[in-house]
Design an enzyme around this catalytic site. Structure first.
Site, PDB file in Angstrom:
ATOM      1  N   ASP A  87       0.866  -1.173   0.000  1.00  0.00           N
ATOM      2  CA  ASP A  87       0.000   0.000   0.000  1.00  0.00           C
ATOM      3  C   ASP A  87       0.914   1.237   0.000  1.00  0.00           C
ATOM      4  O   ASP A  87       2.117   1.131   0.254  1.00  0.00           O
ATOM      5  CB  ASP A  87      -0.867  -0.068   1.267  1.00  0.00           C
ATOM      6  CG  ASP A  87      -1.588   1.224   1.551  1.00  0.00           C
ATOM      7  OD1 ASP A  87      -2.260   1.737   0.647  1.00  0.00           O
ATOM      8  OD2 ASP A  87      -1.485   1.717   2.700  1.00  0.00           O
ATOM      9  N   ASP A 124      -0.121   5.158   1.059  1.00  0.00           N
ATOM     10  CA  ASP A 124      -0.320   6.098   2.178  1.00  0.00           C
ATOM     11  C   ASP A 124      -0.377   5.381   3.518  1.00  0.00           C
ATOM     12  O   ASP A 124      -1.126   4.415   3.679  1.00  0.00           O
ATOM     13  CB  ASP A 124      -1.622   6.881   1.982  1.00  0.00           C
ATOM     14  CG  ASP A 124      -1.561   7.802   0.781  1.00  0.00           C
ATOM     15  OD1 ASP A 124      -1.236   8.973   0.968  1.00  0.00           O
ATOM     16  OD2 ASP A 124      -1.811   7.332  -0.351  1.00  0.00           O
ATOM     17  N   ASP A 146      -1.956  -0.450   5.875  1.00  0.00           N
ATOM     18  CA  ASP A 146      -2.263   0.145   7.185  1.00  0.00           C
ATOM     19  C   ASP A 146      -3.746   0.415   7.423  1.00  0.00           C
ATOM     20  O   ASP A 146      -4.114   0.865   8.510  1.00  0.00           O
ATOM     21  CB  ASP A 146      -1.522   1.481   7.336  1.00  0.00           C
ATOM     22  CG  ASP A 146      -2.161   2.569   6.492  1.00  0.00           C
ATOM     23  OD1 ASP A 146      -2.305   2.360   5.270  1.00  0.00           O
ATOM     24  OD2 ASP A 146      -2.555   3.603   7.051  1.00  0.00           O
TER      25      ASP A 146
HETATM   26 MG   LIG Z   1      -2.838   3.177   3.471  1.00  0.00          MG
END
Ligand SMILES: [Mg+2]
Length: 259
Positions: A24, A26, A208
């Site tokens: 991923d 961000d 995240d």
């Molecule tokens: Mg993310």
């Protein structure tokens, strides 16, 4: 959920015959920032990614548009999945979910309407990302959130009821997507099938946020799944690291395994 570095020997063994590293963007490669355009890779993260890509097959799986995430990462010859996987490009592959393209005119109208209606809420950002859209509210005053949510639901509600779009919720962001059975999990499976049809590589996924849970579930049995989170929380991921700095440590260890 296990702290990755407490289980390093087990992970190292799992990756001995090669890995397909899916990341991923961000909150995983850059810390979460106030505005999406401020999430720029640090020079050392950029360098590490480049080195990782020399040893492993690499893909970035983001909610951002492909153009945006490709510009931010700046690496050629790797895989990029944008808009939560609605579009995927890489060496010898290109996928655009046609249902998502068909939903595009609706999305444009929806973004226009949201911009107009949210105009008086300071800090609200409507981002048209092509095949999907985001409403960011990190900069919106806490006491205005309920008001923003009400307007958002009023504008988007009819489009959900008519089956055109669906909503997911990330870190201080509402995501508007075409109502298509497709997510980061399905995108990750698709990439694994195309990149590694003989299933020789161990898929690794690091993320995240809520939308990464689909990818964690998709790889639950076969992959090494890592959540970036200060605390171990309820997640489909098997391991966790605490923050972006520890993601860097993980990359360094991966490079050292091949050096
Ligand atoms: Mg993310």
């Amino acid at each position: 959920m296990e702290y990755l570095f407490n289980r390093w020997e087990e992970v190292e063994r799992a990756l001995a015959s090669g890995a397909l590293l899916l990341l991923d963007y961000d909150g995983t490669l850059t810390p979460i920032v106030e505005r999406p355009e401020l999430a720029i890779l640090s020079p050392d993260m950029k360098e590490l990614l480049k080195r990782v890509s020399q040893h492993y097959t690499l893909g970035i799986i983001s909610g951002r548009s492909i153009a945006d995430v490709k510009r931010l990462v700046g690496l050629e010859g790797i895989y990029y999945a944008g808009n939560h996987g609605f579009k995927i490009i890489g060496p010898g592959v290109e996928l655009v979910k046609p249902e998502a393209e068909r939903a595009r005119p609706n999305l444009v109208k929806l973004c226009e309407e949201l911009r107009k209606k949210l105009d008086n809420i300071k800090g609200a950002i409507v981002e048209d990302k092509g095949l999907t859209a985001s409403v960011h509210y990190r900069l919106v005053a806490e006491e205005e959130f309920e008001y923003l949510k009400k307007i958002f639901e009023k504008v988007v509600g009819p489009h959900i009821d008519s089956g055109v779009v669906k909503i997911t919720h990330g870190k201080k962001v509402f995501e508007i997507r075409p109502n298509v059975e497709w997510d980061k999990g399905k995108a990750v499976r698709w990439i694994c099938g195309v990149v590694d049809p003989k299933r020789e590589l161990k898929p690794i996924y690091v993320g995240d946020d809520q939308t990464d849970e689909d990818a964690f579930s998709a790889l639950k049995e076969k992959g090494v799944t890592i959540l970036v989170s200060e605390e171990p929380i309820e997640s489909n991921a098997k391991y966790f690291v605490k923050n972006v700095d520890e993601v860097k440590t993980f990359f360094e260890k991966l490079i050292n395994m091949r050096a």
